[in-house]
Design an enzyme around this catalytic site. Structure first.
Site, PDB file in Angstrom:
ATOM      1  N   ASN A   1     -10.938  -2.838  -5.234  1.00  0.00           N
ATOM      2  CA  ASN A   1     -10.324  -1.838  -6.104  1.00  0.00           C
ATOM      3  C   ASN A   1     -10.743  -1.661  -7.543  1.00  0.00           C
ATOM      4  O   ASN A   1     -10.547  -0.465  -8.302  1.00  0.00           O
ATOM      5  CB  ASN A   1      -8.730  -2.309  -6.333  1.00  0.00           C
ATOM      6  CG  ASN A   1      -7.796  -1.948  -5.284  1.00  0.00           C
ATOM      7  OD1 ASN A   1      -7.006  -2.988  -4.801  1.00  0.00           O
ATOM      8  ND2 ASN A   1      -7.974  -1.038  -4.195  1.00  0.00           N
ATOM      9  N   TRP A   2     -11.807  -2.472  -7.936  1.00  0.00           N
ATOM     10  CA  TRP A   2     -12.507  -1.920  -9.152  1.00  0.00           C
ATOM     11  C   TRP A   2     -13.483  -0.779  -9.244  1.00  0.00           C
ATOM     12  O   TRP A   2     -13.642  -0.204 -10.260  1.00  0.00           O
ATOM     13  CB  TRP A   2     -13.576  -3.158  -9.649  1.00  0.00           C
ATOM     14  CG  TRP A   2     -13.016  -4.781  -9.569  1.00  0.00           C
ATOM     15  CD1 TRP A   2     -13.012  -5.559  -9.058  1.00  0.00           C
ATOM     16  CD2 TRP A   2     -12.187  -5.058 -10.830  1.00  0.00           C
ATOM     17  NE1 TRP A   2     -12.294  -6.709  -9.711  1.00  0.00           N
ATOM     18  CE2 TRP A   2     -11.835  -6.285 -10.852  1.00  0.00           C
ATOM     19  CE3 TRP A   2     -11.930  -4.364 -12.074  1.00  0.00           C
ATOM     20  CZ2 TRP A   2     -10.928  -7.003 -11.887  1.00  0.00           C
ATOM     21  CZ3 TRP A   2     -11.131  -4.866 -13.059  1.00  0.00           C
ATOM     22  CH2 TRP A   2     -10.762  -6.406 -13.009  1.00  0.00           C
TER      23      TRP A   2
ATOM     24  N   ASP B   1       0.699  -1.305   0.018  1.00  0.00           N
ATOM     25  CA  ASP B   1      -0.052  -0.138  -0.031  1.00  0.00           C
ATOM     26  C   ASP B   1       0.808   1.149   0.032  1.00  0.00           C
ATOM     27  O   ASP B   1       1.766   1.122   0.460  1.00  0.00           O
ATOM     28  CB  ASP B   1      -1.028  -0.014   1.292  1.00  0.00           C
ATOM     29  CG  ASP B   1      -2.195   0.890   1.254  1.00  0.00           C
ATOM     30  OD1 ASP B   1      -2.486   1.297  -0.294  1.00  0.00           O
ATOM     31  OD2 ASP B   1      -2.703   1.221   2.224  1.00  0.00           O
TER      32      ASP B   1
HETATM   33  C1  IPE Z   1      -5.452  -2.702  -0.206  1.00  0.00           C
HETATM   34  O1  IPE Z   1      -5.060  -1.138  -0.185  1.00  0.00           O
HETATM   35  C2  IPE Z   1      -5.473  -3.282  -1.603  1.00  0.00           C
HETATM   36  C3  IPE Z   1      -4.082  -3.424  -2.088  1.00  0.00           C
HETATM   37  C4  IPE Z   1      -3.113  -3.057  -1.467  1.00  0.00           C
HETATM   38  C5  IPE Z   1      -4.000  -4.323  -3.475  1.00  0.00           C
HETATM   39  P1  IPE Z   1      -6.118  -0.194  -0.457  1.00  0.00           P
HETATM   40  O2  IPE Z   1      -5.517   0.967  -0.445  1.00  0.00           O
HETATM   41  O3  IPE Z   1      -7.179  -0.456  -1.351  1.00  0.00           O
HETATM   42  O4  IPE Z   1      -7.084  -0.300   0.954  1.00  0.00           O
HETATM   43  P2  IPE Z   1      -7.625   0.955   1.868  1.00  0.00           P
HETATM   44  O5  IPE Z   1      -9.023   1.491   0.546  1.00  0.00           O
HETATM   45  O6  IPE Z   1      -6.960   2.006   2.167  1.00  0.00           O
HETATM   46  O7  IPE Z   1      -8.471   0.078   2.963  1.00  0.00           O
HETATM   47  C1  IPE Z   2      -1.545   0.194  -3.369  1.00  0.00           C
HETATM   48  O1  IPE Z   2      -1.241   1.697  -3.403  1.00  0.00           O
HETATM   49  C2  IPE Z   2      -1.903  -0.296  -4.666  1.00  0.00           C
HETATM   50  C3  IPE Z   2      -3.230  -0.946  -4.927  1.00  0.00           C
HETATM   51  C4  IPE Z   2      -4.210  -0.811  -3.842  1.00  0.00           C
HETATM   52  C5  IPE Z   2      -3.524  -1.403  -6.063  1.00  0.00           C
HETATM   53  P1  IPE Z   2      -2.732   2.756  -3.248  1.00  0.00           P
HETATM   54  O2  IPE Z   2      -3.111   3.102  -4.756  1.00  0.00           O
HETATM   55  O3  IPE Z   2      -3.801   2.204  -2.474  1.00  0.00           O
HETATM   56  O4  IPE Z   2      -1.875   4.014  -2.659  1.00  0.00           O
HETATM   57  P2  IPE Z   2      -2.537   4.770  -1.683  1.00  0.00           P
HETATM   58  O5  IPE Z   2      -2.955   4.092  -0.462  1.00  0.00           O
HETATM   59  O6  IPE Z   2      -3.683   5.678  -2.215  1.00  0.00           O
HETATM   60  O7  IPE Z   2      -1.323   5.860  -1.324  1.00  0.00           O
HETATM   61 MG    MG Z   3      -4.162   2.309  -0.443  1.00  0.00          MG
END
Ligand code: IPE
Ligand code: IPE
Ligand code: MG
Length: 249
Positions: free
Chosen positions: A69-70, A21
């Site tokens: 994430n979709w 993340d």
């Molecule tokens: C979790 O991270 C999913 C992945 C790392 C693939 P997110 O960024 O989607 O989680 P939330 O929304 O902060 O809980």
């Molecule tokens: C994790 O990084 C990647 C995925 C969830 C696919 P993020 O895109 O969630 O990054 P932040 O949390 O917005 O910084």
């Molecule tokens: Mg994130």
């Protein structure tokens, strides 16, 4: 010293999972578009897979894309899918040369064909590899996974192939997509968030947790080794007392 369920000292986790993340914030802090963070994050994936193989982990599970994430903007989802395809194509030789078996968990049928094609080819071709399992969590959700296993068990019961009384921890675990993997020992999350975000909810029951403020694109071999090092100092008690653990350890 940490002790596993068999009572043996375990200095190295067998199975590590990572919630990768912080890509978006890494980019935004540099005045870049979020997708640049994902691009840089893909480099961290390469470094960590290499390090995991070098130290001799049995399994590494990476949360690459959640079921939730979709809901992100379509351009961002599109870039993530492209990067995934690039990873599968570019890393194929290294994965094969290092005897890594590639597997997935999640609703992989939802992935676009341009990802599924190289993914399925690599899964098929690496199926006999034994040095380490690299499991990608794609369109994955822990609740979704528990629900689909529950549904499968209900269907067996409805057909008379399973008695409800025979549903237990062991059978349920075995029916999950992670069923063939070693028990999850260590769960890492980067970027300072202290939550599971629907990752491996069942499997994390007795995993050791490691949280770091480091954003995923800044995470590399050194911090990965640091996480493994911190595992060595954990005393896994599984509900027992410290004295009982010492007696078996
Ligand atoms: C979790 O991270 C999913 C992945 C790392 C693939 P997110 O960024 O989607 O989680 P939330 O929304 O902060 O809980
Ligand atoms: C994790 O990084 C990647 C995925 C969830 C696919 P993020 O895109 O969630 O990054 P932040 O949390 O917005 O910084
Ligand atoms: Mg994130």
């Amino acid at each position: 010293m940490s002790v596993d369920q068999s009572g043996l000292p375990s200095l190295l986790p067998r199975h590590v999972a990572i919630i990768m993340d912080g890509n978006g914030r890494w980019a935004q802090r540099r005045g870049l578009a979020r997708v640049e963070g994902h691009r840089q994050g893909a480099q961290s994936v390469r470094k960590v897979v290499r390090a995991a193989r070098e130290v001799g982990l049995r399994a590494l599970t990476l949360y690459a894309f959640s079921a939730q994430n979709w809901a992100r903007p379509p351009e961002e989802v599109g870039t993530l899918m492209q990067l995934l395809r690039d990873f599968l194509i570019e890393e194929r030789p290294e994965i094969m040369d290092n005897a890594i078996r590639l597997t997935t968990i999640g609703d992989v049928d939802r992935m676009p064909d341009f990802v599924r094609d190289p993914l399925e080819a690599l899964m098929r071709d690496s199926a006999g590899n034994r040095a380490m399992t690299l499991c990608l969590a794609l369109s994955y959700g822990g609740r979704e996974s528990i629900i689909s296993t529950t549904r499968a068990l209900c269907e067996l019961a409805a057909r008379g192939a399973l008695k409800p009384a025979d549903v237990n921890d062991e059978r349920f675990s075995a029916m999950l997509q992670t069923g063939g993997m070693p028990q999850l020992d260590l769960l890492v999350r980067t970027s300072g968030e202290v939550r599971l975000s629907n990752f491996l909810l069942w499997e994390a029951a007795y995993a050791e947790l490691y949280f770091t403020d480091t954003l995923w694109p800044d995470f590399g071999k050194e911090e990965f080794l640091h996480a493994l090092e911190s595992f060595k100092g954990r005393e896994r008690r599984y509900g027992r007392t410290r004295e009982q653990i010492k007696a078996v350890g």
